[in-house]
Write a protein that holds these residues in place. Structure first.
Motif, PDB file in Angstrom:
ATOM      1  N   GLY A  92       0.884  -1.117   0.110  1.00  0.00           N
ATOM      2  CA  GLY A  92      -0.049  -0.070   0.168  1.00  0.00           C
ATOM      3  C   GLY A  92       0.957   1.055  -0.027  1.00  0.00           C
ATOM      4  N   GLU A  93       0.286   2.262  -0.159  1.00  0.00           N
ATOM      5  CA  GLU A  93       1.067   3.617  -0.295  1.00  0.00           C
ATOM      6  C   GLU A  93       1.676   3.749   1.319  1.00  0.00           C
ATOM      7  N   GLY A  94       3.218   4.057   1.156  1.00  0.00           N
ATOM      8  CA  GLY A  94       3.740   4.475   2.107  1.00  0.00           C
ATOM      9  C   GLY A  94       4.092   3.311   3.010  1.00  0.00           C
ATOM     10  N   VAL A  95       3.708   1.759   2.495  1.00  0.00           N
ATOM     11  CA  VAL A  95       4.359   0.888   3.164  1.00  0.00           C
ATOM     12  C   VAL A  95       5.458  -0.120   2.510  1.00  0.00           C
ATOM     13  N   ARG A  96       6.369  -0.382   3.389  1.00  0.00           N
ATOM     14  CA  ARG A  96       7.602  -1.116   2.739  1.00  0.00           C
ATOM     15  C   ARG A  96       7.637  -2.347   3.740  1.00  0.00           C
ATOM     16  N   VAL A  97       7.827  -3.462   3.069  1.00  0.00           N
ATOM     17  CA  VAL A  97       8.214  -4.912   3.876  1.00  0.00           C
ATOM     18  C   VAL A  97       9.617  -5.177   3.429  1.00  0.00           C
ATOM     19  N   ASP A  98      10.391  -5.339   4.253  1.00  0.00           N
ATOM     20  CA  ASP A  98      11.843  -6.247   4.259  1.00  0.00           C
ATOM     21  C   ASP A  98      11.686  -7.387   4.889  1.00  0.00           C
ATOM     22  N   SER A  99      11.169  -8.622   4.286  1.00  0.00           N
ATOM     23  CA  SER A  99      11.029 -10.039   4.902  1.00  0.00           C
ATOM     24  C   SER A  99      11.992 -10.723   4.480  1.00  0.00           C
ATOM     25  N   GLY A 100      12.581 -11.646   5.112  1.00  0.00           N
ATOM     26  CA  GLY A 100      13.394 -12.442   5.036  1.00  0.00           C
ATOM     27  C   GLY A 100      12.943 -14.144   4.809  1.00  0.00           C
ATOM     28  N   VAL A 101      11.582 -14.028   4.977  1.00  0.00           N
ATOM     29  CA  VAL A 101      10.872 -15.507   4.805  1.00  0.00           C
ATOM     30  C   VAL A 101       9.645 -15.646   3.741  1.00  0.00           C
ATOM     31  N   ASP A 102       9.069 -16.613   3.600  1.00  0.00           N
ATOM     32  CA  ASP A 102       8.055 -16.869   2.700  1.00  0.00           C
ATOM     33  C   ASP A 102       7.273 -18.143   3.293  1.00  0.00           C
TER      34      ASP A 102
ATOM     35  N   VAL B  50       8.633  -4.197   8.966  1.00  0.00           N
ATOM     36  CA  VAL B  50       7.091  -3.361   8.372  1.00  0.00           C
ATOM     37  C   VAL B  50       7.467  -1.909   8.483  1.00  0.00           C
ATOM     38  N   ILE B  51       7.606  -1.348   7.311  1.00  0.00           N
ATOM     39  CA  ILE B  51       7.975   0.160   7.605  1.00  0.00           C
ATOM     40  C   ILE B  51       6.717   1.090   6.882  1.00  0.00           C
ATOM     41  N   ALA B  52       6.363   2.022   7.690  1.00  0.00           N
ATOM     42  CA  ALA B  52       5.410   2.711   7.094  1.00  0.00           C
ATOM     43  C   ALA B  52       5.803   4.281   7.318  1.00  0.00           C
ATOM     44  N   SER B  53       5.571   5.102   6.204  1.00  0.00           N
ATOM     45  CA  SER B  53       6.110   6.543   6.281  1.00  0.00           C
ATOM     46  C   SER B  53       4.662   7.400   5.823  1.00  0.00           C
ATOM     47  N   GLY B  54       4.835   8.545   6.245  1.00  0.00           N
ATOM     48  CA  GLY B  54       3.814   9.484   5.734  1.00  0.00           C
ATOM     49  C   GLY B  54       4.320  10.902   5.717  1.00  0.00           C
ATOM     50  N   ALA B  55       3.237  12.045   5.459  1.00  0.00           N
ATOM     51  CA  ALA B  55       3.566  13.034   5.688  1.00  0.00           C
ATOM     52  C   ALA B  55       4.094  13.568   7.166  1.00  0.00           C
ATOM     53  N   ASP B  56       3.332  13.177   8.272  1.00  0.00           N
ATOM     54  CA  ASP B  56       3.601  13.396   9.416  1.00  0.00           C
ATOM     55  C   ASP B  56       3.499  11.931  10.272  1.00  0.00           C
TER      56      ASP B  56
END
Length: 659
Positions: free
Chosen positions: A368-378, A394-400
């Protein structure tokens, strides 16, 4: 730039480095062990080399095996990731001697910052503020106890080498110092091969704020602003965010300047993090922060810095290692918006964060918008006991901050993970707490909230209700013409027919009792199902996983012939909760113990875990020895209940009375 890069690591950081290196046109080489066969990182690289069975000491910590892999594959450079050998000066030197470029700082800088005591002395000389304490060489217990008294309780005992909270103990009272010192030394020896410690004053409202620094081979040093890593448990970070809540421009400038001074003082190159403890009582102040340590590597939490600066820190690392100048000056480095990272671990918060192992049945992360997942597994990855239990970030970013927080909560709530227990519900509880939402919590936040963050609801009634509903759904509709379906007071075969369906809920034997009335089954003992909002069911070959709001229950149907003799006999066995090494037996055969008394300590996934007596009794047998490597579920101690112990040992009881 390098043509080929060997990644001397595994899991999510290996995948992360592969992405950037491939974008830059490099051939990527991964390492793996037999325990990593189901992990995706080695399949994503251009080439992979298997270097051992599983234990880190014989694989990812073997300099000889890693250098041999680099030679066999023609690698030009080695990226160590984080953990393992990433801060090992000898490894950096060995790479240089083998003609390989080590993507990290010079060995001299590692050595200067690798010893916490030496680093603090160096920082004092460079004008960087440090926490009051004892950072010297003397290690006699009596001497350290006296120093702790002089510093004043509470104090922190910290391993001189390493980091990540290992070998660290908070001590509030003098009577607890000796036991804490012994435990810290054992853990430090096991994690870093160095039992030395230092003693520091414990800051009572500590905020853990770190500064990302970068330096090149041409004398340029910059900082990429701060990260707040105050949400911790057992001194290990759980959530990280950038920028830090409550940070003023004055304090940011002061901390950034101190971090740059620290990097210059050791002739640093590459990515590093200068970690400070800030006194959060009454708000952050420009004169209220102290140097803790410097991590001479890329940090787990680097994605939040990437989110607010728009930069790729792995790319910067590779360019600096190749001899290029830093891409930007200090004034040109942007700082936009807010980002928060959550670490997903295979662990059970309701059981003291005991690490978990086993096969992952489902691992679906949201996009989704502003969401990044760095995963080591499946799905299908098997979590082994040999390495750190982190599964993904799980990393989320936004305007504030508010928008970043909302996006992260939504992303975690949409995560579907089944298999070993995780800390997913724990992370959601933190994000939903008013204290974290307000910003500025200190490192004591998780301990202070206690069971409010770690409690696990009983999903057994829901599981049993689903069993009853499923049986009712599959039951054939009654035939009105059949005498077996009669509703009057007479039925062939008796007034009622009963069926008991045995099942297992989270390994505990349960039973669903069904009664047939009017040709339809009913479950009188099963309570109405609790709300099923958000309930997700994931099936595997031998179990059904019920997922709700980050919690998990496992429903299975037992093999009646599969019970062990110990279960049939009803022995009071205390088992290893996970695969690990017995570092200490706290009891001997024949000892009387009280509930909560230490039975043994187990070293697993780089941490030491204390296993306590579940009830009062007598130690009937010790089934393991100190130093032994044991499997999850292995029988370690057999206890006799107090009453039984009294019956079997009347002479001992009389001796106690006479004394």
């Amino acid at each position: 730039m390098f043509a080929s890069l060997l990644i001397a690591n595994r899991g999510e950081i290996a995948r992360r480095i592969i992405r950037t290196a491939r974008r830059m046109g490099m051939r990527t080489i991964a390492l793996a062990t037999e325990a990593d066969r189901s992990w995706p990182h080695w399949r994503e690289a251009d080439e992979a080399v298997f270097i051992g069975e599983g234990p880190a000491a014989d694989s990812y910590l073997s300099i000889e095996k890693i250098l041999r892999a680099a030679e066999e594959t023609g690698a030009e450079a080695v990226h160590p990731g984080y953990g393992f050998l990433s801060e090992n000066a000898h490894f950096a030197e060995a790479c240089a001697e083998a003609g390989l470029t080590f993507v990290g700082p010079p060995a001299a800088a590692m050595r200067a910052m690798g010893s916490k005591s030496e680093a603090k002395a160096l920082m004092e000389a460079a004008g960087v503020p440090v926490v009051p304490g004892y950072h010297g060489e003397r290690q006699e217990p009596d001497f350290l106890r006296r120093k702790a008294y002089e510093i004043g309780y509470p104090v922190l005992i910290k391993a001189v080498a390493g980091g990540g909270g290992r070998g660290m103990r908070r001590v509030d009272k003098a009577k607890d110092f000796d036991a804490a010192l012994q435990s810290a030394r054992r853990e430090a020896q096991g994690a870093f091969g160095d039992p030395r410690v230092l003693i520091e004053r414990y800051v009572t409202a500590p905020r853990h704020i770190e500064i990302q620094v970068f330096a090149d081979q041409h004398g340029h040093v910059v900082h990429l602003y701060e990260r707040d890593c105050s949400v911790q448990r057992r001194h290990q970070k759980v959530l990280e965010e950038a920028p830090a809540p409550g940070m003023s421009e004055e304090l940011r400038a002061a901390m950034g300047e101190a971090a740059v001074k620290a990097a210059r003082a050791v002739g640093y190159e590459g990515a590093g993090t200068v970690e400070f403890i800030a006194d959060g009582a009454g708000g952050l102040k420009a004169d209220g922060f102290f140097f803790m340590e410097m991590n001479t590597r890329l940090q787990v939490e680097h994605p939040v810095t990437e989110a607010v600066t728009g930069l790729d820190l792995v790319e910067w690392q590779l360019r600096v290692a190749a001899g290029e100048s830093l891409p930007l000056t200090q004034e040109a480095i942007p700082l936009r918006g807010h980002a928060i990272e959550a670490r997903l671990y295979a662990e059970d918060p309701s059981s003291g964060f005991a690490p978990g192992t086993g096969r992952i049945v489902a691992a679906d992360f949201p996009a989704g918008e502003g969401v990044r997942v760095d995963s080591g597994v499946d799905a299908g990855t098997r979590v082994s006991p040999f390495y750190d239990s982190m599964l993904a970030k799980v990393i989320a970013s936004g305007a504030d901050r508010r928008q970043a927080l909302e996006r992260l909560e939504a992303a975690l709530a949409a995560t579907r993970f089944a298999g070993p227990r995780t800390n997913l519900a724990f992370l959601l509880a933190i994000l939903r707490s008013p204290e974290f939402s307000a910003g500025g919590v200190d490192t004591g936040f998780v301990d202070a909230k206690g069971e409010a963050l770690t409690a696990r609801p009983d999903l057994a009634p829901l599981a049993l209700s689903l069993v009853a509903q499923e049986i009712a759904r599959r039951a054939p509709a009654p035939d009105p013409a059949s005498p077996w379906s009669g509703c009057e007071g007479f039925e062939l075969g008796g007034l009622e027919r009963q069926l008991a369906v045995p099942c297992l809920v989270d390994g505990e034997a349960r039973e669903v009792r069904l009664l047939w009335r009017g040709g339809r089954p009913h479950a009188p003992d099963v309570a109405a199902a609790r709300a099923t909002d958000g309930l997700v069911q994931v099936s595997s070959e031998d179990a059904l996983y019920l997922l709700q709001d980050g919690h998990q229950a496992v429903l299975a149907f037992p093999d009646p012939l599969g019970r062990s003799l110990a279960e049939v006999a009803g022995e009071n066995l205390v088992r290893a909760p996970m695969h690990g090494r017995i570092t200490r037996l706290g009891v001997a055969e024949g000892d009387r113990v009280e509930a909560g008394e230490l039975l043994f300590t187990l070293e697993a996934m780089k941490m030491e875990h204390s296993i306590l007596a579940p009830a009062a009794g007598r130690v009937a047998a010790l089934l393991a020895v100190e130093g032994e490597q044991v499997e999850e579920g292995a029988e370690i101690v057999r206890l006799e209940p107090v009453a039984q112990a009294a019956q079997t040992a009347p002479a001992e009881a009389l001796d106690e009375v006479s004394r």
